[in-house]
Enzyme design. Structure first.
Site, short mmCIF file in Angstrom:
data_model
loop_
_atom_site.label_atom_id
_atom_site.label_comp_id
_atom_site.label_asym_id
_atom_site.label_seq_id
_atom_site.Cartn_x
_atom_site.Cartn_y
_atom_site.Cartn_z
N LEU A 53 0.82 -1.20 0.00
CA LEU A 53 0.00 0.00 0.00
C LEU A 53 0.86 1.26 0.00
O LEU A 53 1.73 1.43 0.85
CB LEU A 53 -0.93 0.04 1.22
CG LEU A 53 -1.96 1.18 1.11
CD1 LEU A 53 -3.02 0.84 0.08
CD2 LEU A 53 -2.61 1.48 2.44
N TYR A 63 -0.45 7.23 1.37
CA TYR A 63 -0.18 8.66 1.23
C TYR A 63 -1.27 9.51 1.88
O TYR A 63 -2.43 9.09 1.99
CB TYR A 63 -0.07 9.03 -0.25
CG TYR A 63 1.20 8.55 -0.91
CD1 TYR A 63 2.24 7.98 -0.16
CD2 TYR A 63 1.38 8.67 -2.27
CE1 TYR A 63 3.40 7.55 -0.76
CE2 TYR A 63 2.55 8.24 -2.89
CZ TYR A 63 3.56 7.68 -2.13
OH TYR A 63 4.72 7.26 -2.73
N VAL A 86 4.28 -1.56 3.48
CA VAL A 86 3.76 -0.19 3.43
C VAL A 86 4.79 0.70 2.76
O VAL A 86 5.95 0.75 3.18
CB VAL A 86 3.44 0.34 4.85
CG1 VAL A 86 2.93 1.78 4.77
CG2 VAL A 86 2.44 -0.57 5.55
N LYS A 87 4.36 1.41 1.72
CA LYS A 87 5.22 2.40 1.07
C LYS A 87 4.83 3.78 1.58
O LYS A 87 3.67 4.17 1.51
CB LYS A 87 5.06 2.35 -0.44
CG LYS A 87 5.85 3.42 -1.19
CD LYS A 87 5.65 3.32 -2.69
CE LYS A 87 6.50 4.33 -3.44
NZ LYS A 87 5.82 5.61 -3.66
N GLN A 88 5.81 4.52 2.08
CA GLN A 88 5.52 5.82 2.66
C GLN A 88 6.62 6.81 2.29
O GLN A 88 7.79 6.44 2.16
CB GLN A 88 5.44 5.71 4.19
CG GLN A 88 5.05 6.98 4.91
CD GLN A 88 3.74 7.54 4.44
OE1 GLN A 88 3.70 8.38 3.54
NE2 GLN A 88 2.63 7.05 5.02
#
Length: 350
Positions: free
Chosen positions: A198, A201, A236-238
């Protein structure tokens, strides 16, 4: 290691010698070659998900380390194909996007359904595919900022993908619909054995105050990470945290003074560690974004982000624009420089 120190410049000591006194490393589920047996084995994912996660870990230059280097190229939709590929028209051809990821030794290539479907029979068995399921459609006028499903989980599965990705704009007017859509998509992806990633953002004009962008504050982005883990994101992409105190500046929601006095500091490693703590202490891996291309400083900025992510306890970097807006040779060199950070044994958890 010498090159990494030089690229970090004046920040070398503060980043390489920092010791985290906020959330101890012993409290975290850290990346490693045994991550699936040590961490993921406890969750409810079907065996096929664990197998495909292991496929990601076993691919590319970082194979066997527990770290991930992912090439994402969905900007043809997100930012328009012209804006994204005018610098290198070869990347209008999906073949060259995948070739860049292979040549650079990435663990995975993440792109749109159209890009990966166009070349799936030639490449799906050569490098793991991650299909990005939803995108912000950029042809509406006036501009609208929403994430719309462009492909189904079944389409991603049928082209041979081992993972799916999606974006939620937490804090936006559309966020609750997006949460429902992606929660259901991730459930289906797990049923079919695919890993879920995910892009967690934030998007709300109110998150900018007095010239400071709190979309990248540790407290707000950390909560977005917590929501991502809650709906079943395996990774998790942040965006890397750059400041803190978003809750207090925007004056909404719920926080605690100890978030700022005990659980974080001004050091960027501690800010990213708080982001990781919100990923269930690392039960969901944290990968940071490589960000926009700035030209000559791209390699230094990317290496800095990788050092912060690794020392905070993160799982890797997802870097696209900085690479594909250069020649293939230079793009490969930049991605390899980032991978070298994760391969460097001298760069340890803070």
């Amino acid at each position: 290691m010498t090159d990494i120190v030089q690229l970090l410049g004046k920040e070398a000591d503060s980043l390489l010698q920092h010791r985290c006194m906020t959330i101890p490393a012993e409290s975290l589920y850290l990346p490693g070659a045994d991550y699936i047996d040590r961490v993921m084995i406890d969750n409810n994912r079907p065996p096929a998900v664990l197998r495909n996660m292991q496929t990601l870990y076993n691919s590319g230059r970082l194979a066997g380390t527990g770290y991930l280097s992912i090439l994402p190229v969905d900007q043809g939709v997100e930012h328009s194909a012209g804006a994204s590929f005018a610098a290198n028209p070869r990347y209008f051809d999906p073949k060259n996007i995948v070739e860049l990821a292979i040549e650079a030794g990435c663990n995975c290539v993440a792109s749109t359904y159209g890009v990966l479907a166009a070349v799936s029979r030639r490449y799906a068995h050569k490098i793991p595919f991650m299909v990005k399921l939803n995108h912000n459609e950029t042809l509406s006028y006036p501009a609208q900022y929403d994430q719309t499903l462009y492909a189904s989980v079944e389409q991603a599965f049928n082209l041979g993908a081992v993972a799916v990705g999606a974006t939620i704009y937490f804090g936006s007017e559309q966020s609750r619909r997006q949460i429902e859509e992606i929660s259901a998509a991730f459930e289906r992806a797990h049923e079919l054995g695919m890993v879920t990633v995910l892009w967690a953002y934030l998007r709300n004009d109110a998150f900018k105050k007095e010239g400071v962008d709190y979309h990248v504050s540790a407290d707000l982005s950390g909560q977005a990470n917590h929501l991502a883990a809650t709906i079943g994101a395996d990774i998790v992409k942040q965006k890397m945290a750059e400041n803190n105190g978003g809750y207090n500046m925007v004056k909404f929601g719920h926080t605690d003074e100890r978030v700022y006095s005990k659980l974080t500091s001004e050091n960027p490693i501690d800010l990213v560690r708080y982001q990781l703590a919100n990923c269930y202490m690392g039960r969901a891996g944290l990968i940071n974004s490589g960000g926009a291309s700035a030209g000559e400083t791209d390699t230094a900025e990317s290496v800095r982000t990788a050092v912060i992510n690794k020392r905070a306890g993160g799982m890797g970097l997802i870097l696209g624009r900085k690479a594909f807006k250069k020649s293939m040779k230079d793009g490969v060199a930049l991605i390899n420089a980032v991978q070298d950070v994760y391969l460097a044994k001298d760069i340890t958890i803070a």
